[in-house]
Write a protein that holds these residues in place. Structure first.
Motif, PDB file in Angstrom:
ATOM      1  N   SER A 117       0.811  -1.221   0.000  1.00  0.00           N
ATOM      2  CA  SER A 117       0.000   0.000   0.000  1.00  0.00           C
ATOM      3  C   SER A 117       0.842   1.268   0.000  1.00  0.00           C
ATOM      4  O   SER A 117       0.570   2.194  -0.750  1.00  0.00           O
ATOM      5  CB  SER A 117      -0.920   0.049   1.219  1.00  0.00           C
ATOM      6  N   VAL A 118       1.846   1.328   0.885  1.00  0.00           N
ATOM      7  CA  VAL A 118       2.555   2.602   1.042  1.00  0.00           C
ATOM      8  C   VAL A 118       3.860   2.675   0.250  1.00  0.00           C
ATOM      9  O   VAL A 118       4.364   3.757  -0.001  1.00  0.00           O
ATOM     10  CB  VAL A 118       2.842   2.953   2.528  1.00  0.00           C
ATOM     11  N   ARG A 123       2.530   1.903  -8.169  1.00  0.00           N
ATOM     12  CA  ARG A 123       1.657   3.058  -7.952  1.00  0.00           C
ATOM     13  C   ARG A 123       2.471   4.343  -7.918  1.00  0.00           C
ATOM     14  O   ARG A 123       2.040   5.388  -8.418  1.00  0.00           O
ATOM     15  CB  ARG A 123       0.884   2.885  -6.648  1.00  0.00           C
ATOM     16  N   ARG A 140       8.110  11.096   1.040  1.00  0.00           N
ATOM     17  CA  ARG A 140       7.069  10.177   1.508  1.00  0.00           C
ATOM     18  C   ARG A 140       7.613   8.762   1.655  1.00  0.00           C
ATOM     19  O   ARG A 140       7.263   8.042   2.578  1.00  0.00           O
ATOM     20  CB  ARG A 140       5.861  10.194   0.563  1.00  0.00           C
ATOM     21  N   SER A 144       7.738   6.491   4.934  1.00  0.00           N
ATOM     22  CA  SER A 144       6.891   5.299   4.924  1.00  0.00           C
ATOM     23  C   SER A 144       7.659   3.999   5.133  1.00  0.00           C
ATOM     24  O   SER A 144       7.047   2.969   5.398  1.00  0.00           O
ATOM     25  CB  SER A 144       6.126   5.206   3.598  1.00  0.00           C
ATOM     26  N   LEU A 147       6.780   2.039   8.251  1.00  0.00           N
ATOM     27  CA  LEU A 147       5.355   1.797   8.529  1.00  0.00           C
ATOM     28  C   LEU A 147       4.940   0.318   8.420  1.00  0.00           C
ATOM     29  O   LEU A 147       4.226  -0.177   9.291  1.00  0.00           O
ATOM     30  CB  LEU A 147       4.473   2.666   7.624  1.00  0.00           C
TER      31      LEU A 147
ATOM     32  N   LEU B 115      -2.453  10.473   1.960  1.00  0.00           N
ATOM     33  CA  LEU B 115      -2.116   9.361   1.067  1.00  0.00           C
ATOM     34  C   LEU B 115      -1.949   8.062   1.848  1.00  0.00           C
ATOM     35  O   LEU B 115      -2.392   6.999   1.408  1.00  0.00           O
ATOM     36  CB  LEU B 115      -0.813   9.664   0.316  1.00  0.00           C
ATOM     37  N   THR B 116      -1.298   8.140   3.016  1.00  0.00           N
ATOM     38  CA  THR B 116      -1.101   6.937   3.826  1.00  0.00           C
ATOM     39  C   THR B 116      -2.449   6.400   4.310  1.00  0.00           C
ATOM     40  O   THR B 116      -2.718   5.199   4.210  1.00  0.00           O
ATOM     41  CB  THR B 116      -0.186   7.239   5.031  1.00  0.00           C
ATOM     42  N   TRP B 118      -5.373   6.861   3.014  1.00  0.00           N
ATOM     43  CA  TRP B 118      -6.122   6.315   1.871  1.00  0.00           C
ATOM     44  C   TRP B 118      -5.593   4.941   1.468  1.00  0.00           C
ATOM     45  O   TRP B 118      -6.352   3.998   1.302  1.00  0.00           O
ATOM     46  CB  TRP B 118      -6.043   7.283   0.681  1.00  0.00           C
ATOM     47  N   SER B 119      -4.265   4.827   1.313  1.00  0.00           N
ATOM     48  CA  SER B 119      -3.730   3.577   0.769  1.00  0.00           C
ATOM     49  C   SER B 119      -3.810   2.436   1.775  1.00  0.00           C
ATOM     50  O   SER B 119      -3.884   1.272   1.386  1.00  0.00           O
ATOM     51  CB  SER B 119      -2.297   3.769   0.274  1.00  0.00           C
TER      52      SER B 119
END
Lengths: 164, 161
Positions: A117-118, A123, A140, A144, A147, B115-116, B118-119
């Motif tokens: 996802s992150v 993406r 970002r 991330s 995370l 963004l975090t 949401w994703s």
């Protein structure tokens, strides 16, 4: 979804024309056109790239590495695997179902999904880079990185869910 | 932008060459699959970007700057995480919308939190894929641990900048 955007565009365009005149509408159209010209070629290349990546990365290999008793090493492999998994959810979720079937733990699966996802490279390349630029993406990504690990470690306290 | 083009073109070429050497990879099949993913986007994406551009002109910028701007700090980050969490739709929908928010003056940490959120929450994805394949007992556990990620990423960004 396309219909939704058509309706949204028509409604917002009409409202904009009424409030700020036709010039505002033309201006918005022009800036949208610039963005479209910039983004579409990137999307085309990225999707071709992702299709090749998908063909080159067989699911069995990932499942072998992340199966039962993967431990700490597994968490880190899950982060890497999540980041490079190409394709949308139609690719990632069958993989997680496969992982559960071969005995992967909840933290491993959550780490994998969070990384996908992150940190998902596809993406980032298709969407984030063209829309927000390199500086934002790098910031970002750095933020991330921890995370998925945090999510996976926290998930260890929750106990294993029943098999679906 | 040039970097984006070069990096992605380079990766596509490398993967294409690797695929060429791999006996099991068939160029026609791969390109066909790519086209099937691409075709709907070629229509949807321009429409979405135009719609987002219109909406962007309509959003009162002062309001956004106050609630989600650079100076909104941690409360803005939390608000952005929640907003991201309830955003429905995949990247085609979300990125044009987020771009509009960025132009309306949303701060960088708040944007990252959005963004975090949401994703990781990804309501659309959960309903379409995760719930049917992994079940509720998996989903609620993943949601629970994901709740901290949005605010955490925004807080890290504030500390970093």
């Amino acid at each position: 979804m396309t219909v939704f955007f058509l309706l949204l565009g028509a409604a917002a365009g009409a409202l904009l024309a009424e409030r700020q005149g036709l010039e505002a509408v033309t201006g918005a159209l022009l800036s949208a056109g610039e963005l479209i010209a910039l983004v579409i070629p990137l999307v085309i290349i990225a999707i071709v790239m992702a299709a090749y990546a998908q063909a080159l990365l067989p699911r069995e290999i990932v499942e072998r590495w992340l199966g039962r008793d993967a431990g700490w090493r597994g968490l880190f492999i899950a982060i890497g695997a999540g980041a490079v998994t190409p394709g949308g959810p139609f690719m990632a979720f069958p993989l997680v179902v496969g992982l559960r079937a071969v005995g992967a733990s909840l933290p491993i699966c959550i780490t994998y999904l969070t990384a996908w996802s992150v940190l998902g490279i596809q993406r980032i390349l298709i969407w984030e880079l063209p829309f927000f630029g390199v500086d934002f993406v790098v910031l970002r990504l750095v933020i991330s990185l921890p995370l998925p690990l945090i999510a996976g470690i926290t998930a260890q306290w929750l106990g294993e869910p029943g098999r679906h | 932008m040039v970097y984006a083009y070069l990096s992605i073109l380079g990766m596509a070429l490398i993967l294409g060459v690797m695929g060429h050497r791999h006996t099991e990879v068939n160029h026609a099949t791969v390109l066909h699959r790519a086209w099937r993913q691409l075709a709907p986007l070629l229509i949807r994406l321009p429409i979405a970007l135009i719609a987002a551009s219109f909406v962007g002109e309509l959003i009162p910028q002062a309001l956004f700057g106050e609630w989600l701007g650079e100076r909104s700090g941690l409360s803005g980050v939390v608000l952005a995480s929640v907003l991201g969490g309830i955003l429905p739709g995949g990247p085609t929908v979300t990125f044009p919308l987020i771009l509009v928010l960025e132009r309306a003056g949303v701060g960088i940490p708040q944007l990252i939190a959005l963004l975090t959120g949401w994703s990781c929450f990804a309501v659309h994805r959960v309903l379409a894929y995760e719930l049917p394949t992994l079940g509720w007992s998996f989903v609620w556990r993943r949601w629970l641990v994901s709740m901290i990620l949005g605010p955490l990423s925004g807080a890290l960004a504030i500390a970093w900048l």
